[in-house]
Write an enzyme that holds these catalytic residues in place. Structure first.
Site, short mmCIF file in Angstrom:
data_model
loop_
_atom_site.label_atom_id
_atom_site.label_comp_id
_atom_site.label_asym_id
_atom_site.label_seq_id
_atom_site.Cartn_x
_atom_site.Cartn_y
_atom_site.Cartn_z
N TYR A 59 5.20 32.17 8.44
CA TYR A 59 4.78 31.73 10.21
C TYR A 59 4.73 33.17 10.63
O TYR A 59 3.61 33.37 11.30
CB TYR A 59 5.94 30.99 10.60
CG TYR A 59 5.52 30.51 12.06
CD1 TYR A 59 5.10 29.34 12.19
CD2 TYR A 59 5.72 31.64 13.05
CE1 TYR A 59 4.97 29.13 13.59
CE2 TYR A 59 5.62 31.15 14.41
CZ TYR A 59 4.95 29.93 14.60
OH TYR A 59 4.72 29.67 15.95
N GLU A 113 -3.18 23.53 16.04
CA GLU A 113 -1.96 23.90 15.29
C GLU A 113 -2.11 25.38 15.07
O GLU A 113 -3.16 25.83 14.66
CB GLU A 113 -1.92 23.26 13.93
CG GLU A 113 -0.68 22.92 13.17
CD GLU A 113 0.31 21.98 14.12
OE1 GLU A 113 0.92 22.44 15.14
OE2 GLU A 113 0.00 20.76 14.09
N HIS A 114 -0.98 26.14 15.10
CA HIS A 114 -1.16 27.58 15.32
C HIS A 114 -2.04 28.30 16.24
O HIS A 114 -2.42 29.34 15.85
CB HIS A 114 -1.12 27.89 13.77
CG HIS A 114 -0.31 27.75 12.67
ND1 HIS A 114 0.87 28.56 12.59
CD2 HIS A 114 -0.07 26.79 12.12
CE1 HIS A 114 1.76 27.98 11.68
NE2 HIS A 114 0.99 26.91 11.26
N ASP A 145 6.40 23.84 21.46
CA ASP A 145 7.42 22.65 21.20
C ASP A 145 8.33 22.59 22.52
O ASP A 145 8.83 21.43 22.78
CB ASP A 145 8.13 22.97 19.90
CG ASP A 145 7.29 23.21 18.82
OD1 ASP A 145 6.21 22.73 18.86
OD2 ASP A 145 7.86 23.91 17.80
N LEU A 183 9.30 18.28 13.11
CA LEU A 183 9.04 17.39 14.45
C LEU A 183 9.83 17.93 15.54
O LEU A 183 10.25 17.31 16.45
CB LEU A 183 9.69 15.85 14.34
CG LEU A 183 8.65 15.32 13.05
CD1 LEU A 183 9.26 13.67 12.77
CD2 LEU A 183 7.31 15.19 13.31
N ASP A 193 -0.95 28.02 19.60
CA ASP A 193 0.13 28.49 20.74
C ASP A 193 0.18 29.85 20.89
O ASP A 193 0.21 30.53 22.01
CB ASP A 193 1.07 27.58 20.85
CG ASP A 193 2.09 27.63 19.84
OD1 ASP A 193 1.87 28.38 18.78
OD2 ASP A 193 3.30 27.05 19.97
C1 GLA Z 1 6.07 25.73 15.20
C2 GLA Z 1 6.18 26.49 16.30
C3 GLA Z 1 5.14 26.23 17.44
C4 GLA Z 1 3.68 26.30 16.91
C5 GLA Z 1 3.60 25.45 15.44
C6 GLA Z 1 2.24 25.45 14.71
O1 GLA Z 1 6.12 24.25 15.63
O2 GLA Z 1 7.43 26.22 16.91
O3 GLA Z 1 5.14 27.23 18.48
O4 GLA Z 1 3.27 27.41 16.63
O5 GLA Z 1 4.83 25.67 14.72
O6 GLA Z 1 1.42 24.98 15.74
#
Ligand code: GLA
Length: 427
Positions: free
Chosen positions: A252, A53-54, A202, A146, A56
């Site tokens: 974010y 998570e976080h 995503d 999601l 990418d």
């Molecule tokens: C959101 C973003 C993704 C990723 C996640 C955290 O879904 O769209 O690119 O950074 O948060 O992992």
């Protein structure tokens, strides 16, 4: 309740084999509105990220799966340059002029930004797109972490391109390289039209997901591997806090900037690094003391999370090669890595919230839950847990009653099947 009946009751109505059902519903709605059959129905899935998570946007590793919740677009081309759009779930309609997309019209509803963005970027990158009539519908919960927005932009991109895809086998005609290009284009829509500097995870999983497989993705090179998910007696359970926080987008973007600042500082002692992905845990330990406290926490989480993804994928592969039932199921190790990921997101990256922590605490209290964590960007949204089938009844009762008792909110629980990525169905 009997176990199988329970599993069925937790599955959403469109689970198991219901993609065709939804697709035919989209087709019927299209016919009712436009008085003719659609030429294509495009459908793109949401995702749940199992670990990574976080990472990418730090050029690191992720391990998401596509879920059997989709955005569907039934469409046919028009002879003119208009896109006539009906979003059925929100009961709103909007029309675009493909020759005047920028600036975004002031009365454009939020969902239409994704279609405006996709159509703009497709044209600006040299694609010829035609006007379309379209109905949009789906069941990816909106704003629940999601990836409903990635599913929407991916399905929009394929809808605008569907007319130029050879009729014979539309799905196969979208090559892997093309899917990667489209993922980047849809990511650009978030950056330019929505204001979230998101990573590539995503959109990539929505295009490249494979049934019963996790996508081990290197977000720098975009090299990927479909790793079989043989969960045996375990299921993937998603719990929706039903809370969304306004500050999610700004926090974010702030995290992303904090990580970039960390790389900038660390490159003084580690020349040649261009992202947190380039730093090993031991190198980080050597230099972390030189960073401001907050930067140290944020970067420390990302460096550790990248290592956890690599370990998690290795444990799954080891499990897939295991020939006999062993006492030490590697899935237990996978679960521990998920737990550690949550702890890092909560304490160091600080993107969790009371409701997400509560759901993970409740999950931990159930025997048979082998791992649980928040998933997605955070500040609300969902948790993901790996739960033994025999523990599902207790899991459901406890999550529902305890969460409600402490928050006053009825959570939603989804048992998801791991799905294929986006597809174009020809009529
Ligand atoms: C959101 C973003 C993704 C990723 C996640 C955290 O879904 O769209 O690119 O950074 O948060 O992992």
């Amino acid at each position: 309740m009997k176990r199988d009946a329970l599993i069925d009751s937790l599955r959403t109505p469109n689970s198991l084999g219901s993609r065709p059902k939804y697709i035919s519903a989209a087709k019927q709605k299209f016919e009712a509105i436009f008085g003719a059959s659609p030429r294509f129905v495009v459908s793109a899935p949401g995702r749940v990220n199992l670990i990574g998570e976080h990472t990418d946007y730090n050029a690191g590793y992720v391990f998401p799966v596509a879920i059997d919740k989709y955005i569907h677009i039934a469409m046919r081309e028009r002879a003119d340059r208009r896109a006539v759009l009906h979003a059925l779930d929100v009961n709103e309609s909007f029309e675009l002029n493909l020759d005047a997309l920028r600036p975004v019209p002031p009365n454009a509803p939020t969902w239409s930004y994704y279609l405006i963005g996709v159509a703009s970027l497709l044209q600006e990158s040299g694609n010829k797109i035609a006007g379309i009539d379209a109905v949009i519908m789906g069941d990816v919960p909106i704003g629940a972490g999601l990836s409903s927005s990635a599913a929407l932009s991916v399905s929009a991109a394929l809808a605008f391109l569907a007319g130029s895809i050879p009729q014979s086998s539309p799905d196969a005609a979208v090559s892997e390289a093309r899917k990667k290009e489209l993922a980047a284009l849809c990511q650009g829509v978030e950056h330019e039209f929505v204001g979230v500097n998101c990573g590539i995870m995503d959109q990539t999983i929505s295009l490249l997901g494979r049934a019963d497989h996790g996508l081990f993705l290197d977000c720098r090179s975009l090299a990927y591997e479909h790793v079989p998910l043989n969960l045996g007696a375990h299921c993937i359970a998603i719990c929706n806090t039903k809370v969304k926080r306004e500050l999610a987008a700004s926090e974010y973007n702030k995290r992303r900037t904090e990580c970039e600042r960390g790389v900038d500082l660390l490159s003084r002692w580690l020349p040649g690094i261009s992202s947190l992905r380039d730093i090993t845990l031991s190198d980080f330990k050597k230099h972390e003391g030189k960073l401001p406290a907050l930067t140290q926490k944020r970067c420390g989480y990302v460096v550790a999370e990248n290592t956890r993804v690599l370990d998690a994928v290795s444990t799954l592969k080891a499990r897939n090669q295991q020939t006999s039932e062993k006492v030490d199921d590697p899935l237990i190790a996978f679960g521990r890595l998920m737990n550690a990921s949550h702890k890092g997101l909560r304490d160091d990256y600080e993107v969790s919230c009371r409701e997400l922590d509560l759901l993970t605490d409740i999950a931990h209290s159930v025997d048979g839950v082998i791992g649980t964590r928040m998933t997605g960007a955070g500040f609300g949204g969902c948790t993901v847990s790996i739960v033994h089938r025999d523990a599902l009844e207790t899991f459901r009762t406890r999550v529902t009653s305890e969460y409600h008792k402490q928050t006053g909110i009825e959570p939603e629980i989804y048992l998801c099947n791991v799905s294929n990525g986006a597809q174009v169905f020809n009529y």
